[in-house]
Design a protein around this motif. Structure first.
Motif, short mmCIF file in Angstrom:
data_model
loop_
_atom_site.label_atom_id
_atom_site.label_comp_id
_atom_site.label_asym_id
_atom_site.label_seq_id
_atom_site.Cartn_x
_atom_site.Cartn_y
_atom_site.Cartn_z
N LEU A 1 21.01 7.28 63.17
CA LEU A 1 19.97 6.27 63.40
C LEU A 1 19.09 6.03 62.18
CD1 LEU A 1 18.70 7.38 66.93
CD2 LEU A 1 20.32 5.55 66.41
N HIS B 1 17.26 -3.21 65.55
CA HIS B 1 16.80 -2.38 66.68
C HIS B 1 15.48 -2.94 67.21
CE1 HIS B 1 14.91 -0.35 63.18
NE2 HIS B 1 13.96 -0.02 64.01
N THR C 1 27.51 1.73 76.12
CA THR C 1 28.27 1.91 74.89
C THR C 1 29.46 0.96 74.86
OG1 THR C 1 27.65 4.25 74.84
CG2 THR C 1 29.57 3.63 73.54
N LEU D 1 19.96 -0.51 69.82
CA LEU D 1 20.02 0.39 68.68
C LEU D 1 21.00 -0.10 67.62
CD1 LEU D 1 20.02 3.86 70.49
CD2 LEU D 1 18.08 2.42 69.82
N ASP D 2 20.82 0.43 66.42
CA ASP D 2 21.67 0.15 65.26
C ASP D 2 22.24 1.49 64.80
OD1 ASP D 2 22.74 -0.30 62.75
OD2 ASP D 2 20.99 -1.36 61.96
N THR D 3 23.54 1.69 65.02
CA THR D 3 24.16 2.95 64.62
C THR D 3 25.04 2.79 63.38
OG1 THR D 3 26.04 2.62 66.12
CG2 THR D 3 24.13 3.82 66.98
N GLN E 1 23.86 0.71 72.79
CA GLN E 1 24.30 1.11 71.46
C GLN E 1 25.83 1.04 71.35
OE1 GLN E 1 25.28 4.94 70.62
NE2 GLN E 1 26.23 4.49 72.61
N GLN E 2 26.34 1.45 70.20
CA GLN E 2 27.70 1.07 69.87
C GLN E 2 28.75 2.15 70.09
OE1 GLN E 2 24.99 0.82 67.86
NE2 GLN E 2 24.67 -1.38 67.93
#
Length: 518
Positions: free
Chosen positions: A339, A301, A409, A315-317, A363-364
């Protein structure tokens, strides 16, 4: 960043590989710079070149020496020796004006990958770069630095993509993307797939089993990166990458493997697998040293800023998420996190501070509420923010005070466009932001315009304005006053040569959250 009228001609040079131009320009710098024994390494640049994470004064340059990318040992046909790799950056594709150059030592321990963090460049400027190992010259790549902090921009253009299962289709979308006029590509996860399936179109996975160790992950990444259309898109623009699940294993969460009968049901075994997957991932991506993994941990992130116009929060989800396989009564637990505490604080602090005019959360997994069941019943995905509603609602509420928030996304292999509501259960509640969901590059095959069940989703979720299930990417053009998102799709991926069209276009007016179609 403004468009460059010479871009088309330069793009044609890049797609042609630039070998002849490069050889002709060897009068200085790279000439005669071969290291011991490197003359015996023939055609080491089979995986192309890439750049990423632009800053106002520099960018990351990447390549990997791999004359035989599919070797089972994961070393790409390279000898066990240190190889000096020279690099150059120039203001022109013929390298008559070289502005930076140097040498990196490619080593076996990092699969002879090269990461160059160039600094001292002009802000908001276009550059060209190349590498040399021995007498071998790489293709030429084109990149751009970010504008100076606070610089007033007229325009910023980027595309985002995700989910590029090699066996499911040809990378035709990247063939078209490489011809765009873009400042950045954001890749939102599932760069590779870990399974051993062969598919049905003549693009079987190598190795032909689920990848589990470092050699396997290196070979699989080498197979994907050898694709010429993916290489063209990397060479044409700087990228900003984040991973989702398939870079390690389907549906992993934190220290937990997906439920199955494999040895990595033991969290210690899974952490070792994750460490090897992250090592290979870093070796193949244009990432900075700050993103170098430490065992099973990697800080992916980060924030990229483009003048006064755009902040991109990547981001890292996956790495910090709580177990997604929980009973329904636990879903609303306010302590559940996607998160993790540290990343959540980092993001909320960033959004509470000084930001650009447009704020992107890259983000994912699906952010907006998405009910799949008709009528009074509810049905939500456990691999989405719906499975972590307390944290989603906290972030959604913060968006209400942020300048022009847009969530982008991947993951779901379909195009969606949605208004983010202050209360998803109340269609009349305020719209606080927008979510743009991009389809896959190939995952799921050719796809379709819509599935029969999509009408239920549109009825049950009135904040969702659009669903489409063809393959492609989303092109975004941002100005001070508006954001335009073009959903670009190809008619087929299971055979080469698919044509590109715009399936839908949405705009967002600055200061007026919500989607306008057309």
């Amino acid at each position: 960043m403004t468009s460059n009228p010479s871009r088309v001609n330069r793009r044609q040079v890049l797609l042609a590989g630039s070998a002849a131009i490069g050889v002709a320009a060897l009068g200085t710098g790279l000439a005669g710079a071969a290291g011991a024994g490197t003359g015996r390494i023939r055609e080491p640049f089979q995986l192309g070149v890439a750049s990423g994470d632009p800053s106002p004064d520099g960018v990351v340059l990447w390549t990997r020496l791999a004359p035989e990318p599919l070797t089972e040992d994961g070393f790409g046909g390279m000898p066990d020796q240190i190889v000096p790799v020279q690099w150059q950056v120039a203001t022109d594709e013929r390298f008559t004006d070289v502005v930076a150059e140097g040498t990196e030592q490619a080593q076996r321990a990092s699969a002879h990958s090269v990461h160059v963090e160039v600094s001292g460049l002009r802000a908001g400027a276009e550059y060209f770069y190349r590498f040399r190992a021995g007498s071998e010259l790489s293709p030429v790549g084109r990149t751009k630095t970010a504008p100076a902090p606070g610089a007033k921009l007229d325009r910023f253009s980027f595309a985002f993509a995700s989910c590029q299962n090699f066996v499911a289709g040809h990378y035709t979308a990247y063939q078209h993307m490489a011809e765009e006029d873009l400042d950045l590509v954001a890749f939102l996860g599932d760069y590779i797939y870990e399974g051993g399936n062969a598919g049905s179109i003549g693009r079987p996975h190598v190795p032909a089993h689920e990848i589990m160790d470092l050699a396997d992950y290196r070979t699989r990444l080498g197979q994907y990166k050898a694709d010429p259309f993916l290489q063209a898109a990397h060479a044409a623009f700087p990228w900003a990458v984040v991973f989702d699940d398939h870079e390690v294993e389907n549906n992993w969460a934190g220290d937990l493997s997906q439920p199955d009968t494999e040895p990595d049901q033991d969290p210690a075994v899974f952490r070792e697998r994750r460490a090897q997957a992250f090592q290979a991932y870093y070796e193949h991506m244009p990432l900075r040293r700050a993103q170098r993994p430490s065992g099973p941990d990697i800080r992916i992130h980060r924030r990229l800023t483009f003048g006064d116009l755009v902040d991109v929060h990547l981001l890292d989800t996956r790495q910090y998420r709580d177990d997604q396989e929980v009973p329904p009564e636990q879903v609303d637990d306010p302590e559940r996190t996607l998160l993790g505490a540290e990343q959540r604080k980092w993001l909320l602090d960033n959004l509470a501070g000084e930001t650009a005019r447009w704020n992107v959360l890259a983000q994912q997994v699906f952010f907006s509420q998405r009910d799949f069941a008709a009528g009074d019943a509810d049905s939500f995905s456990n691999d989405a923010w719906d499975n972590y509603p307390a944290e989603r609602n906290l972030l959604r509420d913060r968006m209400a005070g942020v300048s022009n928030p847009v969530v982008i996304t991947g993951d779901v292999h379909a195009n969606y466009a949605a208004d983010i509501k202050a209360d998803f259960e109340d269609p009349a509640s305020a719209t606080v932001g927008v979510e743009l969901v991009g389809t896959s590059i190939t995952s799921g095959g050719n796809g379709s315009d819509q599935n029969p069940s999509d009408s239920v989703q549109l009825q049950e979720n009135p904040h969702i304005k659009f669903i489409n299930r063809k393959r492609g990417y989303v092109r975004n053009t941002i100005t001070h006053d508006s954001w335009t998102a073009d959903y670009r799709v190809v008619d087929q991926v299971t055979a080469p040569g698919g044509s590109l069209s715009d399936r839908a276009t949405f705009t967002i007016q600055a200061g007026k959250p919500g989607l306008l179609q057309g």
